[in-house]
Scaffold this motif. Structure first.
Motif: not given
Ligand SMILES: *Cc1c(COP(=O)(O)O)cnc(C)c1O
Length: 469
Positions: A88, A91, A96, A228, A392, A394-395
């Protein structure tokens, strides 16, 4: 070896006078060093009662070594660098976005120098910290004005509190998002003092639902990015450009919480398209909020862009003072935004985009190099293979899209006698000087190499030896 009774401990004064301890005092100061001497002596006394101390263990050299270890462990920051091999890229639990060099340099300077944070160098008068990036944000988004706060949650809270306190905000039931870490649209709405007017259903919301939800108490029509999750099947949502005429008819503004908020069309870098901030402004949104440390690839902050009169109102809200960002954030944000002026160089310069666009072939080559080294360090209990996997973003950016990646898959060797071999290994990886964070699934510990750039590979290899210990 003698028994505990006959071993004598040196005095604190003798310990502190020793050359090794003088070095500790020079490094950690007298107060801490004295405390560590007392702590080590207390431990030794307890051990002596159990008869577990020999002459050598009670020597000043051994005591000083213990003190050194204690002091070093105590002074280590709780916030540590780790290897993010989770797959990710952005993350949240691992902080992040990683920032590009230009931002790092700017932050270092801002740490060590006074800055014109709120000081207009032309007039010599008081300035506004938002001015430092507002021009760039206007250029990159097409919006009239901009303001920066601590994060996107703060941006949404401040926007709602300014425009809709004691009034209603119309939102589709399909967009009542919960982001990890307790950010939920209905709860933020309540805390902002606004009344949520839910319309439509979870899977289908029509323009007529919004129209029926508007009344004389309505302050805002709002759309929220389904960051998400994805609603699929029998679905209907209302696009922003359909909603805007309805809002204008009733004389209320339209706001969009974009969540990740990208400033460029990601399709040009081979990534899935994500609605940009500019497209949202062009579709008629009066205000748009988004994060600084998601797809944008900058420091943690929240950006609000949109109509000048509404931004001015937001800036007058006393909550803005409580939610404003510091100089380090602005120092980092400005050079990141500058990078967007050269979109053709962005995939090379902006760390987040560089990681997202790394070709699987790069990770495959790395996996081949690392495979024998990791297998050697882990020994016969585990089997390591190089395999394709999926990363992925992410976030909450593009939750259903996955990026083809490559990495190392670790499984327990058949006949292993460990009861939870992958759990044990995960813990050993976390205990390394620079902890390695992977992910467990399907009886496999996956180490996705997407975020292990060449610059960090040597450090990764260097500590593998400690795994075999
Ligand atoms: C991530 C996200 C937020 C929260 O942003 P932070 O910068 O983490 O505070 C709010 N809304 C949406 C839609 C998001 O995706």
């Amino acid at each position: 070896m003698t028994t505990g009774q006959t071993v004598r401990l040196p005095s604190v004064d003798r310990i502190l006078g020793d050359a090794a301890c003088l070095a500790l005092i020079a490094n950690y100061g007298r107060v801490q060093t004295l405390a560590s001497a007392r702590a080590v002596l207390a431990e030794l006394r307890t051990a002596m009662l159990a008869g577990a101390v020999c002459e050598e263990g009670a020597s000043i050299t051994a005591i000083a070594a213990h003190m050194g270890e204690r002091l070093q462990a105590q002074s280590r920051s709780q916030l540590r660098a780790v290897f993010n091999l989770t797959g990710t890229v952005l993350h949240t639990n691992l902080g992040r976005a990683l920032l590009p060099d230009a931002a790092v340099q700017a932050v270092v300077e801002a740490l060590q120098w006074p800055m014109n944070l709120e000081f207009d160098l032309e007039t010599g008068k008081r300035g506004d910290r938002d001015d430092l990036v507002e021009e760039l944000l206007r250029e990159l988004t097409g919006a009239e004005a901009a303001t920066i706060v601590n994060n996107n949650a703060a941006a949404v809270l401040l926007m709602l509190n300014t425009l809709a306190q004691n009034k209603e905000v119309v939102v589709s039931r399909g967009e009542l998002v919960e982001i990890g870490g307790a950010f939920r649209i209905p709860d933020v709405m309540t805390r902002a003092g606004a009344v949520l007017r839910e319309v439509g259903s979870t899977n289908r919301t029509h323009l007529a639902d919004y129209a029926n939800g508007v009344n004389e108490d309505t302050a805002l029509l709002m759309k929220v990015h389904c960051s998400n999750y994805a609603i699929t099947g029998f679905t209907k949502s209302v696009e922003l450009d359909e909603l805007v005429p309805l809002a204008s008819k009733h004389g209320v503004p339209t706001a969009v919480d974009l969540g990740s908020g990208t400033l460029v069309d990601l399709a040009q870098y081979g990534l899935p398209h994500e609605t940009t901030v500019r497209e949202t402004i062009e579709a008629g949104a009066d205000l748009v909020t988004f994060s600084g440390d998601k797809l944008l690839g900058g420091p943690q902050c929240g950006v609000i862009v949109g109509r000048a009169d509404l931004i001015a109102k937001i800036k007058r809200n006393p909550l803005k003072r409580a939610l404003r960002v510091g100089k380090l954030t602005l120092a980092a944000l400005a050079p990141v935004l500058q990078l967007y002026r050269a979109p053709d160089l962005l995939a090379e310069r902006l760390t987040t985009l560089r990681l997202l666009t790394r070709p699987a072939a790069a990770m495959r080559g790395q996996a081949q190099t690392l495979l024998p080294l990791l297998q050697g360090a882990l020994g016969m209990q585990y089997v390591v293979t190089a395999e394709a996997m999926q990363s992925q973003i992410g976030s909450g950016a593009l939750p259903v899209d996955q990026l083809p990646s490559f990495g190392l898959a670790i499984r327990s060797a058949s006949g292993s006698r460990l009861s939870n071999p992958l759990g044990v290994l995960e813990q050993r990886l976390r205990a390394l000087p620079c902890p390695v964070i992977g992910r467990i699934g399907q009886d496999t510990l996956w180490l996705d190499l997407r975020c292990l750039e060449a610059a960090h590979e040597t450090a990764f290899i260097a500590q593998l030896g400690e795994l075999s210990a």
